[in-house]
Structure formats: C-alpha cells, structure tokens
Design a protein around this motif. Structure first.
Motif, PDB file in Angstrom:
ATOM      1  N   ALA A   7      41.086  26.087  48.501  1.00  0.00           N
ATOM      2  CA  ALA A   7      39.846  25.650  47.851  1.00  0.00           C
ATOM      3  C   ALA A   7      39.804  26.147  46.405  1.00  0.00           C
ATOM      4  O   ALA A   7      39.396  25.403  45.504  1.00  0.00           O
ATOM      5  CB  ALA A   7      38.634  26.159  48.627  1.00  0.00           C
ATOM      6  N   ARG A   8      40.237  27.382  46.154  1.00  0.00           N
ATOM      7  CA  ARG A   8      40.252  27.918  44.794  1.00  0.00           C
ATOM      8  C   ARG A   8      41.222  27.119  43.922  1.00  0.00           C
ATOM      9  O   ARG A   8      40.916  26.794  42.766  1.00  0.00           O
ATOM     10  CB  ARG A   8      40.629  29.399  44.813  1.00  0.00           C
ATOM     11  N   LEU A   9      42.395  26.799  44.454  1.00  0.00           N
ATOM     12  CA  LEU A   9      43.371  26.004  43.700  1.00  0.00           C
ATOM     13  C   LEU A   9      42.812  24.624  43.361  1.00  0.00           C
ATOM     14  O   LEU A   9      42.948  24.147  42.236  1.00  0.00           O
ATOM     15  CB  LEU A   9      44.677  25.869  44.489  1.00  0.00           C
ATOM     16  N   SER A  10      42.161  23.985  44.341  1.00  0.00           N
ATOM     17  CA  SER A  10      41.601  22.650  44.116  1.00  0.00           C
ATOM     18  C   SER A  10      40.467  22.692  43.093  1.00  0.00           C
ATOM     19  O   SER A  10      40.336  21.789  42.267  1.00  0.00           O
ATOM     20  CB  SER A  10      41.105  22.044  45.426  1.00  0.00           C
ATOM     21  N   THR A  11      39.667  23.745  43.120  1.00  0.00           N
ATOM     22  CA  THR A  11      38.586  23.895  42.147  1.00  0.00           C
ATOM     23  C   THR A  11      39.156  24.028  40.739  1.00  0.00           C
ATOM     24  O   THR A  11      38.646  23.434  39.798  1.00  0.00           O
ATOM     25  CB  THR A  11      37.727  25.133  42.484  1.00  0.00           C
ATOM     26  N   ALA A  12      40.229  24.796  40.593  1.00  0.00           N
ATOM     27  CA  ALA A  12      40.804  25.063  39.274  1.00  0.00           C
ATOM     28  C   ALA A  12      41.702  23.932  38.774  1.00  0.00           C
ATOM     29  O   ALA A  12      41.732  23.650  37.581  1.00  0.00           O
ATOM     30  CB  ALA A  12      41.594  26.361  39.301  1.00  0.00           C
ATOM     31  N   LEU A  13      42.438  23.288  39.689  1.00  0.00           N
ATOM     32  CA  LEU A  13      43.484  22.350  39.269  1.00  0.00           C
ATOM     33  C   LEU A  13      43.248  20.910  39.711  1.00  0.00           C
ATOM     34  O   LEU A  13      44.030  20.031  39.358  1.00  0.00           O
ATOM     35  CB  LEU A  13      44.843  22.821  39.813  1.00  0.00           C
TER      36      LEU A  13
ATOM     37  N   GLY B 116      44.306  33.520  33.874  1.00  0.00           N
ATOM     38  CA  GLY B 116      44.072  32.509  32.851  1.00  0.00           C
ATOM     39  C   GLY B 116      43.776  31.142  33.430  1.00  0.00           C
ATOM     40  O   GLY B 116      42.730  30.554  33.188  1.00  0.00           O
ATOM     41  N   LEU B 117      44.683  30.627  34.233  1.00  0.00           N
ATOM     42  CA  LEU B 117      44.580  29.274  34.764  1.00  0.00           C
ATOM     43  C   LEU B 117      43.722  29.221  36.026  1.00  0.00           C
ATOM     44  O   LEU B 117      42.847  28.378  36.162  1.00  0.00           O
ATOM     45  CB  LEU B 117      45.994  28.754  35.055  1.00  0.00           C
ATOM     46  N   VAL B 118      43.992  30.127  36.957  1.00  0.00           N
ATOM     47  CA  VAL B 118      43.251  30.188  38.223  1.00  0.00           C
ATOM     48  C   VAL B 118      42.723  31.613  38.366  1.00  0.00           C
ATOM     49  O   VAL B 118      43.500  32.569  38.364  1.00  0.00           O
ATOM     50  CB  VAL B 118      44.151  29.831  39.428  1.00  0.00           C
ATOM     51  N   GLU B 119      41.402  31.740  38.476  1.00  0.00           N
ATOM     52  CA  GLU B 119      40.801  33.069  38.609  1.00  0.00           C
ATOM     53  C   GLU B 119      41.161  33.714  39.942  1.00  0.00           C
ATOM     54  O   GLU B 119      41.346  33.017  40.942  1.00  0.00           O
ATOM     55  CB  GLU B 119      39.276  32.961  38.525  1.00  0.00           C
ATOM     56  N   ASP B 120      41.215  35.044  39.940  1.00  0.00           N
ATOM     57  CA  ASP B 120      41.449  35.775  41.190  1.00  0.00           C
ATOM     58  C   ASP B 120      40.418  35.358  42.227  1.00  0.00           C
ATOM     59  O   ASP B 120      39.266  35.054  41.898  1.00  0.00           O
ATOM     60  CB  ASP B 120      41.328  37.286  40.963  1.00  0.00           C
ATOM     61  N   LEU B 121      40.835  35.363  43.481  1.00  0.00           N
ATOM     62  CA  LEU B 121      39.942  35.044  44.592  1.00  0.00           C
ATOM     63  C   LEU B 121      39.545  36.350  45.277  1.00  0.00           C
ATOM     64  O   LEU B 121      40.380  37.017  45.898  1.00  0.00           O
ATOM     65  CB  LEU B 121      40.644  34.114  45.586  1.00  0.00           C
ATOM     66  N   GLU B 122      38.291  36.733  45.108  1.00  0.00           N
ATOM     67  CA  GLU B 122      37.793  37.964  45.744  1.00  0.00           C
ATOM     68  C   GLU B 122      37.651  37.735  47.245  1.00  0.00           C
ATOM     69  O   GLU B 122      37.142  36.697  47.676  1.00  0.00           O
ATOM     70  CB  GLU B 122      36.446  38.367  45.147  1.00  0.00           C
ATOM     71  N   LEU B 123      38.082  38.710  48.024  1.00  0.00           N
ATOM     72  CA  LEU B 123      37.965  38.661  49.483  1.00  0.00           C
ATOM     73  C   LEU B 123      37.067  39.804  49.938  1.00  0.00           C
ATOM     74  O   LEU B 123      36.820  40.750  49.195  1.00  0.00           O
ATOM     75  CB  LEU B 123      39.348  38.787  50.130  1.00  0.00           C
ATOM     76  N   ASP B 124      36.594  39.715  51.174  1.00  0.00           N
ATOM     77  CA  ASP B 124      35.735  40.770  51.717  1.00  0.00           C
ATOM     78  C   ASP B 124      36.496  42.091  51.783  1.00  0.00           C
ATOM     79  O   ASP B 124      37.696  42.119  52.071  1.00  0.00           O
ATOM     80  CB  ASP B 124      35.253  40.392  53.127  1.00  0.00           C
ATOM     81  N   GLU B 125      35.776  43.176  51.518  1.00  0.00           N
ATOM     82  CA  GLU B 125      36.357  44.520  51.648  1.00  0.00           C
ATOM     83  C   GLU B 125      36.845  44.699  53.084  1.00  0.00           C
ATOM     84  O   GLU B 125      36.235  44.177  54.002  1.00  0.00           O
ATOM     85  CB  GLU B 125      35.295  45.585  51.325  1.00  0.00           C
ATOM     86  N   PRO B 126      37.930  45.390  53.331  1.00  0.00           N
ATOM     87  CA  PRO B 126      38.729  46.161  52.385  1.00  0.00           C
ATOM     88  C   PRO B 126      39.907  45.367  51.797  1.00  0.00           C
ATOM     89  O   PRO B 126      40.816  45.957  51.244  1.00  0.00           O
ATOM     90  CB  PRO B 126      39.238  47.309  53.256  1.00  0.00           C
ATOM     91  N   MET B 127      39.896  44.029  51.932  1.00  0.00           N
ATOM     92  CA  MET B 127      41.024  43.234  51.459  1.00  0.00           C
ATOM     93  C   MET B 127      41.047  43.159  49.929  1.00  0.00           C
ATOM     94  O   MET B 127      40.001  43.049  49.294  1.00  0.00           O
ATOM     95  CB  MET B 127      40.972  41.823  52.049  1.00  0.00           C
ATOM     96  N   ASP B 128      42.252  43.205  49.378  1.00  0.00           N
ATOM     97  CA  ASP B 128      42.445  43.035  47.938  1.00  0.00           C
ATOM     98  C   ASP B 128      42.256  41.560  47.584  1.00  0.00           C
ATOM     99  O   ASP B 128      42.472  40.675  48.428  1.00  0.00           O
ATOM    100  CB  ASP B 128      43.864  43.461  47.531  1.00  0.00           C
TER     101      ASP B 128
END
Length: 194
Positions: free
Chosen positions: A10-16, A134-146
């Motif tokens: 979903a993040r990739l589709s939103t960005a690209l 730059g192109l695709v923003e980091d995707l924040e996940l629920d703690e404790p996941m990076d």
C-alpha cells in the motif's frame, strides 16, 4: 503479529502509483520475493516486496530476533527504452533474499553484487545502497517493530565499485554529483575516477 507486506505494498502504491507488472521468485529455503514494476513517464521503478516480512538479523547473533530489527525493501529507478531492464527482476529478488540466505543486514552505504550484469548488456553487476526517505517514506510499524525503509539502489560499474571500496560510498556519490552523472541511464559508462 501483523503481516507487514500488505502495508508495504500500500505504501509503494501510494508513492509510485499502481504497479504495471509484478513477478515472484522463490529461492530454496526462503520466503517468496515479489518485484513490482512502476512506470512514470520515461522512468521505470522496480521495488521488491517480501524482504521486509522479517527483520534482518545480525549474522553474529545466536538467535534471530523475530520482531525487532531493521526491515527494508529495495527500489531501483532507470530510464526506460535504453535497455531491456525488465530482466533485472531476478537480480533484485536475489538481493532482496540476501538477508534470509546470507544473514546480511542491508543498510545505506553497502555494496551489493550479483556477479552478473543486472540486465542483458548492462555495464553494472553491483549496486550502491543509498539513503532512504526521498522517493518512498519509511513505513512506521507498531512497537516494538522497526519501520520499513525503502532503500534506493544506484547501479555501479565494476570500476566504480572498486573505487568505492577504497574511498567510501560518500566519496563515490560526490564524484557522481560533481560529474552530473545520470544514475538512471541504463547504459551509462563509469564516472571519471582519476
């Protein structure tokens, strides 16, 4: 535990935008890696999907951490029409599977080498992993996941890769910038390194 791959897609589709094609590769003993193809004007972007399903583990750790740890996907951008770059799909899947297969942590500044041209006739066998965000923003996940980081890949000629090993990633990127190198050109030559 949450399945991160639908969120990543979903993040990739939103960005690209919506992918124009997708392919899947499964290597023995690994999860399936998909490579999505996005086209925007004369730029084609290839993004992996599957590398971030599990955190990358420190190869020296006794046990792999199932939740915490860096997660990433790879993104390669090239100019369309100059070469048959769609053949890069397998090379990208190999690179995306390397954390599972070889226990490496892929991070900015790293060199990744496939040993063969990235696509037929390509002057590149390796890539430099660039800084994300730059192109695709980091995707924040629920703690404790990076968060999932979307790492751009910059193709390197063998001479550039050798020069980078001696002088470092930052010096190579500065050399590219100084010389106005078109890093999206699928048939570009090596930047002057003397």
């Amino acid at each position: 535990m949450v399945d991160v791959l639908p969120l990543v897609e979903a993040r990739l589709s939103t960005a690209l935008g919506e992918p124009s094609a997708r392919a899947a590769v499964t290597f023995l003993g690994t999860d399936r890696i998909e490579v999505l193809r996005f086209q925007e004007g004369d730029i084609v972007r290839y993004a992996t999907l599957g590398m971030s399903a599990h955190p990358m583990a420190d190869p020296t750790a006794m046990l792999a951490e199932p939740v915490k740890g860096p997660r990433a996907e790879l993104v390669l951008s090239v100019r369309a029409g100059g070469a048959d770059t769609d053949k890069v799909l397998r090379a990208l899947a190999v690179l995306a599977a390397s954390p599972q297969v070889e226990g490496v942590v892929v991070a900015p500044g790293a060199s990744l080498d496939v040993g063969d041209p990235l696509w037929p006739g390509a002057p590149f066998t390796s890539v430099l992993v660039a800084e994300p965000g730059g192109l695709v923003e980091d995707l924040e996940l629920d703690e404790p996941m990076d968060p999932v980081r979307f790492l751009p890949l910059l193709p390197m000629t063998p001479n550039e890769a050798a020069w980078k090993r001696v002088h470092g990633a930052q010096a190579l990127q500065e050399r590219w910038l100084t010389n106005g190198t078109d890093l999206r050109d699928p048939v570009r030559g090596s930047v002057p390194l003397d």
